[in-house]
Design a protein around this motif. Structure first.
Motif, PDB file in Angstrom:
ATOM      1  N   LEU A 248     -13.713   0.256  -4.541  1.00  0.00           N
ATOM      2  CA  LEU A 248     -12.765   1.238  -4.035  1.00  0.00           C
ATOM      3  C   LEU A 248     -11.501   1.393  -4.938  1.00  0.00           C
ATOM      4  O   LEU A 248     -10.344   2.001  -4.312  1.00  0.00           O
ATOM      5  CB  LEU A 248     -12.395   0.932  -2.540  1.00  0.00           C
ATOM      6  CG  LEU A 248     -13.715   0.937  -1.735  1.00  0.00           C
ATOM      7  CD1 LEU A 248     -13.548   0.190  -0.363  1.00  0.00           C
ATOM      8  CD2 LEU A 248     -14.229   2.384  -1.548  1.00  0.00           C
ATOM      9  N   ASP A 249     -11.440   0.966  -5.967  1.00  0.00           N
ATOM     10  CA  ASP A 249     -10.179   0.636  -6.729  1.00  0.00           C
ATOM     11  C   ASP A 249      -9.386   2.051  -6.916  1.00  0.00           C
ATOM     12  O   ASP A 249      -8.069   1.981  -6.489  1.00  0.00           O
ATOM     13  CB  ASP A 249     -10.508   0.115  -8.029  1.00  0.00           C
ATOM     14  CG  ASP A 249      -9.007  -0.036  -8.905  1.00  0.00           C
ATOM     15  OD1 ASP A 249      -8.229  -1.275  -8.520  1.00  0.00           O
ATOM     16  OD2 ASP A 249      -8.717   0.744  -9.413  1.00  0.00           O
ATOM     17  N   HIS A 250     -10.076   3.031  -7.075  1.00  0.00           N
ATOM     18  CA  HIS A 250      -9.237   4.430  -7.375  1.00  0.00           C
ATOM     19  C   HIS A 250      -8.872   4.958  -5.993  1.00  0.00           C
ATOM     20  O   HIS A 250      -8.035   5.806  -6.052  1.00  0.00           O
ATOM     21  CB  HIS A 250     -10.416   5.348  -7.928  1.00  0.00           C
ATOM     22  CG  HIS A 250     -11.343   5.722  -7.178  1.00  0.00           C
ATOM     23  ND1 HIS A 250     -12.394   4.758  -6.956  1.00  0.00           N
ATOM     24  CD2 HIS A 250     -11.792   6.730  -6.515  1.00  0.00           C
ATOM     25  CE1 HIS A 250     -13.364   5.390  -6.084  1.00  0.00           C
ATOM     26  NE2 HIS A 250     -12.977   6.609  -5.743  1.00  0.00           N
ATOM     27  N   GLU A 251      -9.218   4.505  -5.008  1.00  0.00           N
ATOM     28  CA  GLU A 251      -8.689   4.818  -3.439  1.00  0.00           C
ATOM     29  C   GLU A 251      -7.640   4.045  -2.813  1.00  0.00           C
ATOM     30  O   GLU A 251      -7.085   4.360  -1.963  1.00  0.00           O
ATOM     31  CB  GLU A 251      -9.876   5.026  -2.594  1.00  0.00           C
ATOM     32  CG  GLU A 251     -10.965   5.985  -2.977  1.00  0.00           C
ATOM     33  CD  GLU A 251     -12.072   6.071  -2.066  1.00  0.00           C
ATOM     34  OE1 GLU A 251     -11.747   6.422  -0.844  1.00  0.00           O
ATOM     35  OE2 GLU A 251     -13.206   5.862  -2.451  1.00  0.00           O
TER      36      GLU A 251
ATOM     37  N   LYS B   7      -1.013  -3.075  -7.143  1.00  0.00           N
ATOM     38  CA  LYS B   7      -0.525  -3.449  -8.575  1.00  0.00           C
ATOM     39  C   LYS B   7      -1.551  -4.349  -9.112  1.00  0.00           C
ATOM     40  O   LYS B   7      -1.949  -5.209  -8.790  1.00  0.00           O
ATOM     41  CB  LYS B   7       0.821  -3.902  -8.644  1.00  0.00           C
ATOM     42  CG  LYS B   7       1.347  -3.821  -9.875  1.00  0.00           C
ATOM     43  CD  LYS B   7       2.833  -4.486  -9.642  1.00  0.00           C
ATOM     44  CE  LYS B   7       3.751  -3.561  -9.296  1.00  0.00           C
ATOM     45  NZ  LYS B   7       4.190  -2.462 -10.178  1.00  0.00           N
ATOM     46  N   TRP B   8      -1.727  -3.925 -10.480  1.00  0.00           N
ATOM     47  CA  TRP B   8      -2.586  -5.083 -11.465  1.00  0.00           C
ATOM     48  C   TRP B   8      -2.045  -6.450 -11.445  1.00  0.00           C
ATOM     49  O   TRP B   8      -0.805  -6.476 -11.694  1.00  0.00           O
ATOM     50  CB  TRP B   8      -2.790  -4.418 -12.820  1.00  0.00           C
ATOM     51  CG  TRP B   8      -3.655  -3.340 -12.967  1.00  0.00           C
ATOM     52  CD1 TRP B   8      -3.405  -1.872 -13.130  1.00  0.00           C
ATOM     53  CD2 TRP B   8      -5.319  -3.116 -12.670  1.00  0.00           C
ATOM     54  NE1 TRP B   8      -4.532  -0.993 -13.121  1.00  0.00           N
ATOM     55  CE2 TRP B   8      -5.624  -1.787 -12.714  1.00  0.00           C
ATOM     56  CE3 TRP B   8      -6.019  -4.161 -12.308  1.00  0.00           C
ATOM     57  CZ2 TRP B   8      -6.901  -1.364 -12.546  1.00  0.00           C
ATOM     58  CZ3 TRP B   8      -7.448  -3.853 -11.884  1.00  0.00           C
ATOM     59  CH2 TRP B   8      -7.730  -2.340 -11.885  1.00  0.00           C
TER      60      TRP B   8
ATOM     61  N   GLN C 149      -0.224  -1.357  -0.360  1.00  0.00           N
ATOM     62  CA  GLN C 149      -1.423  -2.120  -0.244  1.00  0.00           C
ATOM     63  C   GLN C 149      -0.984  -3.589  -0.175  1.00  0.00           C
ATOM     64  O   GLN C 149      -1.707  -4.213   0.572  1.00  0.00           O
ATOM     65  CB  GLN C 149      -2.286  -1.972  -1.463  1.00  0.00           C
ATOM     66  CG  GLN C 149      -3.378  -2.803  -1.456  1.00  0.00           C
ATOM     67  CD  GLN C 149      -4.562  -2.397  -0.368  1.00  0.00           C
ATOM     68  OE1 GLN C 149      -4.519  -1.579   0.315  1.00  0.00           O
ATOM     69  NE2 GLN C 149      -5.695  -3.239  -0.235  1.00  0.00           N
TER      70      GLN C 149
ATOM     71  N   THR D 164      -1.064   2.538  -3.426  1.00  0.00           N
ATOM     72  CA  THR D 164      -0.218   1.793  -4.499  1.00  0.00           C
ATOM     73  C   THR D 164       0.692   0.794  -3.919  1.00  0.00           C
ATOM     74  O   THR D 164       0.952   0.423  -2.650  1.00  0.00           O
ATOM     75  CB  THR D 164       0.737   3.032  -5.196  1.00  0.00           C
ATOM     76  OG1 THR D 164       1.512   3.485  -4.105  1.00  0.00           O
ATOM     77  CG2 THR D 164      -0.239   3.790  -5.782  1.00  0.00           C
TER      78      THR D 164
ATOM     79  N   THR E  94      -7.014  -7.352 -11.021  1.00  0.00           N
ATOM     80  CA  THR E  94      -7.635  -6.697  -9.626  1.00  0.00           C
ATOM     81  C   THR E  94      -5.979  -6.091  -9.050  1.00  0.00           C
ATOM     82  O   THR E  94      -4.952  -6.376  -9.369  1.00  0.00           O
ATOM     83  CB  THR E  94      -7.966  -7.789  -8.538  1.00  0.00           C
ATOM     84  OG1 THR E  94      -8.091  -6.981  -7.397  1.00  0.00           O
ATOM     85  CG2 THR E  94      -6.832  -8.819  -8.192  1.00  0.00           C
ATOM     86  N   ARG E  95      -6.488  -4.841  -8.447  1.00  0.00           N
ATOM     87  CA  ARG E  95      -5.463  -4.231  -7.708  1.00  0.00           C
ATOM     88  C   ARG E  95      -5.686  -4.313  -5.990  1.00  0.00           C
ATOM     89  O   ARG E  95      -4.757  -3.813  -5.208  1.00  0.00           O
ATOM     90  CB  ARG E  95      -5.737  -2.799  -7.879  1.00  0.00           C
ATOM     91  CG  ARG E  95      -5.031  -2.506  -9.297  1.00  0.00           C
ATOM     92  CD  ARG E  95      -5.112  -1.079  -9.677  1.00  0.00           C
ATOM     93  NE  ARG E  95      -4.089  -0.153  -8.711  1.00  0.00           N
ATOM     94  CZ  ARG E  95      -4.517   0.393  -7.585  1.00  0.00           C
ATOM     95  NH1 ARG E  95      -5.712   1.116  -7.486  1.00  0.00           N
ATOM     96  NH2 ARG E  95      -3.515   1.271  -6.806  1.00  0.00           N
TER      97      ARG E  95
END
Length: 359
Positions: free
Chosen positions: A291-294, A275-276, A301, A297, A269-270
């Protein structure tokens, strides 16, 4: 003997067993000291600690043991503190805040602890080991650590990262496989994939570098340690296995979740940090997945969810806590750190002995 190699000799360890440096409160002095006292290497995950907190923790560890231990920090990454937060992301997190009864859109005044000041404490206190994650250490700091006799360990998730770390001057490399819990230690952004399993990654790194390699990721017992050693690693680093120990500072709900989870519930998860990272799936991760792509960084977050994680912990709301765990978490045990180290050593000794017997 599996216990005799350059890592155990250099670090004066009885066993080539390293407790992973898990930042966020789990690696309190009691755990670090207990592992070192048992003959392994305890490590303080100090990335989220202030310089003064690091100094106090080191002093506390030294009151509990005179054995070697390590301190770990995150290498700073470039980030945009003013990056806009997508409306959907802000709304989803505010909905969670409503459920927790905390204010919307908290003001963030500090995204990370001051790395230079953290390093100043490390250099002054001179632990036996300094390890780092997410990058390559500045040449000046590397030289200062070496001058003080501090062993330096870098984290790699690919062969290219391992080669870069060796070139930078580290003494050892922690090869972090994709099974590992918590954040991925990757730092070469052009890598097409860093999700390489521990058993595939370790021998490849061993074949490409000349310095000792430490296997990390998915190792929970003597079987894993013996396998890592057979593939060329000279030590094994375990994180999740120590989270459920009695001395661990992990939240009680986090420990309970690890002991009850299945391997199918442990995902990447991010959501919490940008961060992964690998952890036990919960409502917060599921809510933010679309919403991961939004998502902002790291560390933006991470800072934006700090209030949510803190409130969830206080209110015993497991649905909104970050509960990091590796893929082999179901093998966890609720015992003391010393008992775990002794059990790991006994299991590894038995397996290595059996493998050495003529068939």
């Amino acid at each position: 003997m599996w216990t005799s190699n350059p890592i155990t000799s250099r670090l004066h360890l009885k066993w080539p067993i390293i407790q992973a440096p898990m930042a966020g409160g789990a690696t309190i002095p009691a755990l670090v000291a207990a592992v070192s006292e048992a003959g392994g290497l305890g490590t303080l995950g100090a990335a989220y600690m202030s310089p003064e907190q690091i100094r106090e923790a080191i002093k506390s560890i030294r009151k509990l043991t005179d054995k070697p231990f390590g301190v770990n920090l995150f290498i700073p990454e470039d980030f945009d503190a003013d990056q806009p937060i997508a409306e959907g992301v802000a709304q989803a997190m505010n909905d969670v805040r409503d459920r927790l009864g905390i204010p919307h859109n908290p003001q963030v005044t500090q995204f990370t602890e001051p790395f230079s000041e953290q390093m100043a404490v490390v250099l002054e206190e001179q632990p036996a080991v300094f390890s780092f994650t997410f990058g390559i250490l500045d040449h000046r700091l590397m030289a200062e650590l070496k001058q003080r006799g501090i062993t330096v360990i870098g984290t790699a998730t690919t062969v290219r990262e391992a080669i870069a770390l060796e070139t930078s001057g580290v003494d050892m490399i922690a090869a972090q496989g994709s099974e590992a819990g918590g954040h991925r230690g990757s730092f070469l952004p052009d890598s097409p994939s860093n999700m390489i399993g521990t058993m595939a990654l370790v021998p490849q790194i061993v074949d490409r570098v000349k310095i000792p390699v430490i296997a990390a990721g998915g190792i929970m017992d003597g079987r894993g340690i013996a396998a890592a050693l057979a593939l060329g690693a000279q030590a094994a680093q375990l994180g999740t296995a120590f989270l459920t120990c009695k001395e661990s500072g992990a939240h009680a709900l986090h420990k309970k979740a690890i002991l009850e989870t299945s391997e199918e519930s442990i995902v990447m998860t991010r959501a919490f940090s940008g961060k992964w990272a690998r952890g036990i799936q919960n409502e917060f991760m599921t809510t933010l997945a679309p919403l991961d792509h939004e998502l902002p960084t790291y560390p933006v977050q991470n800072a934006l969810t700090k209030d949510i994680r803190a409130a969830a912990g206080k209110q015993q709301q497991r649905a909104y806590m970050s509960m990091w765990a590796g893929q082999a978490a179901p093998l966890s045990q609720e015992i003391s750190a010393s008992e775990l180290v002794e059990k790991l050593a006994a299991e590894t000794t038995r397996i290595c002995s059996n493998l050495g017997q003529p068939q």
